[in-house]
Enzyme design. Structure first.
Site, short mmCIF file in Angstrom:
data_model
loop_
_atom_site.label_atom_id
_atom_site.label_comp_id
_atom_site.label_asym_id
_atom_site.label_seq_id
_atom_site.Cartn_x
_atom_site.Cartn_y
_atom_site.Cartn_z
CE LYS A 162 8.13 -4.17 0.24
NZ LYS A 162 7.82 -5.49 0.82
CB CYS A 202 3.67 -3.44 4.15
SG CYS A 202 4.72 -4.04 5.48
N1 SAJ Z 1 -6.05 -7.90 3.96
C1 SAJ Z 1 -7.39 -7.82 3.55
N2 SAJ Z 1 -7.81 -8.67 2.57
C2 SAJ Z 1 -6.97 -9.58 1.98
C3 SAJ Z 1 -5.61 -9.64 2.42
C4 SAJ Z 1 -5.18 -8.78 3.41
O1 SAJ Z 1 -8.18 -7.02 4.07
O2 SAJ Z 1 -7.43 -10.33 1.11
C5 SAJ Z 1 -5.58 -6.95 5.00
C6 SAJ Z 1 -5.02 -7.63 6.24
O3 SAJ Z 1 -6.04 -7.91 7.16
C7 SAJ Z 1 -4.06 -6.56 6.78
C8 SAJ Z 1 -3.52 -5.94 5.51
O4 SAJ Z 1 -4.45 -6.27 4.47
O5 SAJ Z 1 -4.76 -5.58 7.52
C9 SAJ Z 1 -2.12 -6.43 5.12
O6 SAJ Z 1 -1.99 -7.79 5.41
P1 SAJ Z 1 -1.16 -8.77 4.42
O7 SAJ Z 1 -1.23 -10.12 4.99
O8 SAJ Z 1 -1.66 -8.58 3.07
O9 SAJ Z 1 0.30 -8.23 4.40
P2 SAJ Z 1 1.44 -7.71 5.37
O10 SAJ Z 1 1.33 -6.25 5.48
O11 SAJ Z 1 1.49 -8.47 6.63
O12 SAJ Z 1 2.67 -8.11 4.46
C10 SAJ Z 1 2.77 -7.52 3.16
C11 SAJ Z 1 3.13 -8.63 2.18
N3 SAJ Z 1 3.01 -8.13 0.83
C12 SAJ Z 1 2.37 -8.84 -0.13
O13 SAJ Z 1 1.86 -9.91 0.11
C13 SAJ Z 1 2.34 -8.22 -1.50
C14 SAJ Z 1 4.54 -9.12 2.46
O14 SAJ Z 1 4.95 -10.03 1.46
C15 SAJ Z 1 5.50 -7.93 2.47
O15 SAJ Z 1 6.82 -8.29 2.72
C16 SAJ Z 1 5.04 -6.98 3.55
O16 SAJ Z 1 3.74 -6.49 3.21
C17 SAJ Z 1 6.01 -5.81 3.63
O17 SAJ Z 1 6.77 -5.78 4.61
O18 SAJ Z 1 6.05 -5.02 2.70
#
Ligand code: SAJ
Length: 424
Positions: free
Chosen positions: A203, A257
Site C-alpha cells: 500500500k 495519502c
Molecule cells: N498529482 C500531481 N501530478 C500527477 C498526479 C497527481 O501533481 O501526475 C497530485 C494531485 O494534484 C494531488 C496529489 O498528487 O495533489 C494526489 O492526487 P492523486 O490523484 O494522485 O491521488 P489521491 O491522493 O487522491 O489518491 C491516491 C491514489 N493512489 C494511487 O493512485 C497510487 C488512490 O488510489 C489511493 O487509494 C489513495 O491515494 C489513498 O487513499 O491512498
C-alpha cells in the site's frame, strides 16, 4: 457473517459501509463526530463523492445501515480511521489504537478484525495483534486479523471499491482466507492474498511510486526553467515512448495519502529511503516555486492575486494537506491581497473569505489556477478582461483552455520560453 461494524465514517469508511450494506450486510457505522452520525442516520452524507448520497439513503431507508458513536458487537469489524502524520513526520496511530481498544470490548471468539487504514510496516504484527494477545486472545485462531488497504481514488470510490483488485493481508493464512470471504461480497477485482506485512508495504509503495514520479516531473519543471525548455512538451514527447510514463507537474502534492504515506516508510528505514525522502522534499518545495512565479508576474507584494481552486486535486471537496491552502497562507503572510474562488468548497471549511469568480478576478494582476476542477477548463474570459488589472493566468495544473489572445497565459511549459507569455 452478516453483521459488520465499520469504525471511522470518513472518505473511505462511509463508502465502504454503504457498499457492504448495499450487498446485504447489516452495517453499524461508528464515528466520534455526532454531526456525522446524525446526518447519516437521516440518510445524508458529509462528504462529496459521486453516487454515495443515493447509496447511503437507500441503505438507511432499508435499515441496513445505522450509525452511532459506539462500537457494537458484530461478526466482522473494519477499522477505517485516519492515520495522520505527526509534526516530525511519524505515523500517528492513536486513532487505530483507540478503534482497536473499542473492538476489544465487543469482540467474540471467531470474529474477524480488518484494518483498512494506511499503516506503517509491521503495525499489524507489532501494535494491533499485541493489543488482542494482552487480553488473552490467540490472534489468528480465536479471532482473525488482517490488513486490507483501501486503494480507491477519490471521485471514483464506489466504482473502484468493486473493480480494483483488493490486497488481503492476514496475520496468518486462516485470517487471510476469512478476510477474503468478506470482500468477495462485492469485489470483482482479484483478491490478492498475502501477509499483513506485505500488504502494509505494498500500500505504501503504491502511493510512494506516484509521489516519486510526480517529484521527477516537478524537478523537470525547475530544470526546464533553467534551460529554457518547454517541460510540458518534453513530458508529452517522452510519454510516447512505450516504457515511459512521466507524471504531471503541479503546485505540489496534497491529500492524506501521497503526501503522508512515504513518511511511513522513511520512519522505519530512514537510511535506506534516500530517493523517497528527496521526492518528498521536491514536492514540498513546489508551493514556494509557484509563489516565486507569482512574484515575477505582479508589481509588488500588495498586488491582488485571484486564486482559483483550494482542494488538493480537481472535482473533490477535500483540502487536507492541500498545496493550494499552503500557497494561500504564504501569499497572505507576504501581504498579497487575495480573491479566492472554489466552487467545491463551503465557507465554513476555510478561515479566509471566499468570493464569486467575478469578485475574485476583479482588480487582479494575476489569476492563479491551483486545482484542476472541470469548472476551470472554460473560464469566463469577459469577466477577466473587464475586471482584472492585468489579464494574466498562471495555470499550475495545465487545465485551462484560453480562447482570447488578449489574455496572457502561463503554465509550467512556457515559464521562460515565451517572453510575451501569450498562447494564441
Ligand atoms: N498529482 C500531481 N501530478 C500527477 C498526479 C497527481 O501533481 O501526475 C497530485 C494531485 O494534484 C494531488 C496529489 O498528487 O495533489 C494526489 O492526487 P492523486 O490523484 O494522485 O491521488 P489521491 O491522493 O487522491 O489518491 C491516491 C491514489 N493512489 C494511487 O493512485 C497510487 C488512490 O488510489 C489511493 O487509494 C489513495 O491515494 C489513498 O487513499 O491512498
Amino acid at each position: 457473517m452478516k453483521n459488520l461494524c465499520v469504525i471511522g465514517l470518513g472518505y473511505i469508511g462511509l463508502p465502504t459501509a454503504a457498499m457492504f450494506a448495499h450487498h446485504g450486510w447489516n452495517v453499524h457505522g461508528v464515528d466520534v463526530n455526532p454531526r456525522v452520525v446524525d446526518m447519516i442516520n437521516r440518510g445524508g452524507i458529509h462528504i462529496e463523492e459521486v453516487g454515495l448520497q443515493e447509496m447511503v439513503e437507500q441503505a438507511v431507508e432499508k435499515g441496513k445501515l445505522k450509525a452511532s458513536p459506539n462500537t457494537v458487537e458484530a461478526d466482522c469489524f473494519i477499522i477505517a480511521v485516519p492515520t495522520p502524520h505527526t509534526s516530525d513526520n511519524k505515523a500517528n496511530l492513536d486513532y487505530v489504537v483507540q478503534a482497536t481498544q473499542s473492538v476489544l470490548k465487543k469482540v467474540k471468539k471467531g470474529n474477524m478484525v480488518i484494518v483498512e487504514s494506511t499503516i506503517p510496516p509491521r503495525t499489524i504484527n507489532d501494535v494491533v495483534a499485541p493489543l488482542f494477545e494482552e487480553t488473552g486472545w490467540v490472534v489468528g485462531q480465536d479471532i482473525y486479523l488482517a490488513h486490507c488497504p483501501e486503494r480507491v481514488l477519490p471521485g471514483r470510490i464506489l466504482i473502484e471499491l468493486i473493480e480494483n483488485n483488493r490486497i488481503i493481508g492476514g496475520i496468518n493464512e486462516a485470517s487471510t482466507e476469512k478476510a477474503a470471504k468478506v470482500y468477495a461480497t462485492f469485489v470483482k477485482g482479484d483478491l490478492l492474498k498475502t501477509s499483513a506485512l506485505s500488504a502494509e508495504m505494498s500500500k505504501l509503495m503504491e502511493n510512494t511510486y506516484r509521489d516519486v514520479n510526480i517529484a521527477l516531473a516537478n524537478e523537470l519543471v525547475k530544470i526546464s526553467e533553467r534551460l529554457c525548455v518547454d517541460a510540458l512538451e518534453v513530458i508529452q514527447l517522452a510519454n510516447h515512448h512505450p516504457r515511459v510514463n512521466l507524471h504531471q507537474p503541479g503546485p505540489g502534492v496534497g491529500g492524506h495519502c501521497l503526501a503522508v504515506d512515504p513518511y511511513f516508510i522513511i520512519e522505519k528505514a530512514p537510511e535506506e529511503s534516500k530517493l523517497i525522502s528527496d521526492a518528498r522534499v521536491i514536492n514540498n518545495s513546489m508551493p514556494d516555486f509557484v509563489i516565486e512565479q507569482v512574484g515575477k508576474l505582479t508589481e509588488s507584494r500588495n498586488s491582488k492575486v485571484a486564486i482559483l481552486g483550494l482542494t488538493y486535486k480537481g472535482n473533490i471537496d477535500d483540502v487536507r494537506e492541500s498545496p493550494a491552502m499552503e500557497i494561500v497562507g504564504k501569499l497572505l503572510d507576504q501581504g498579497y491581497d487575495l480573491g479566492v474562488y472554489d466552487p467545491h468548497i463551503k465557507q465554513e471549511q476555510v478561515e479566509f473569505k471566499l468570493s464569486s469568480f467575478a469578485d475574485a478576478v476583479a482588480e487582479a494582476e494575476c489569476i492563479l489556477v491551483l486545482t484542476d476542477h472541470n469548472e476551470f477548463k472554460d473560464l469566463d474570459e469577459d469577466a477577466i478582461l473587464k475586471g482584472s488589472k492585468q489579464p494574466i493566468i498562471l495555470d499550475t495544473k495545465n487545465c485551462v483552455v484560453i480562447k482570447s489572445n488578449q489574455i496572457k497565459y502561463v503554465n509550467f511549459g512556457n515559464l521562460t520560453t515565451n517572453s510575451t507569455y501569450s498562447r494564441v
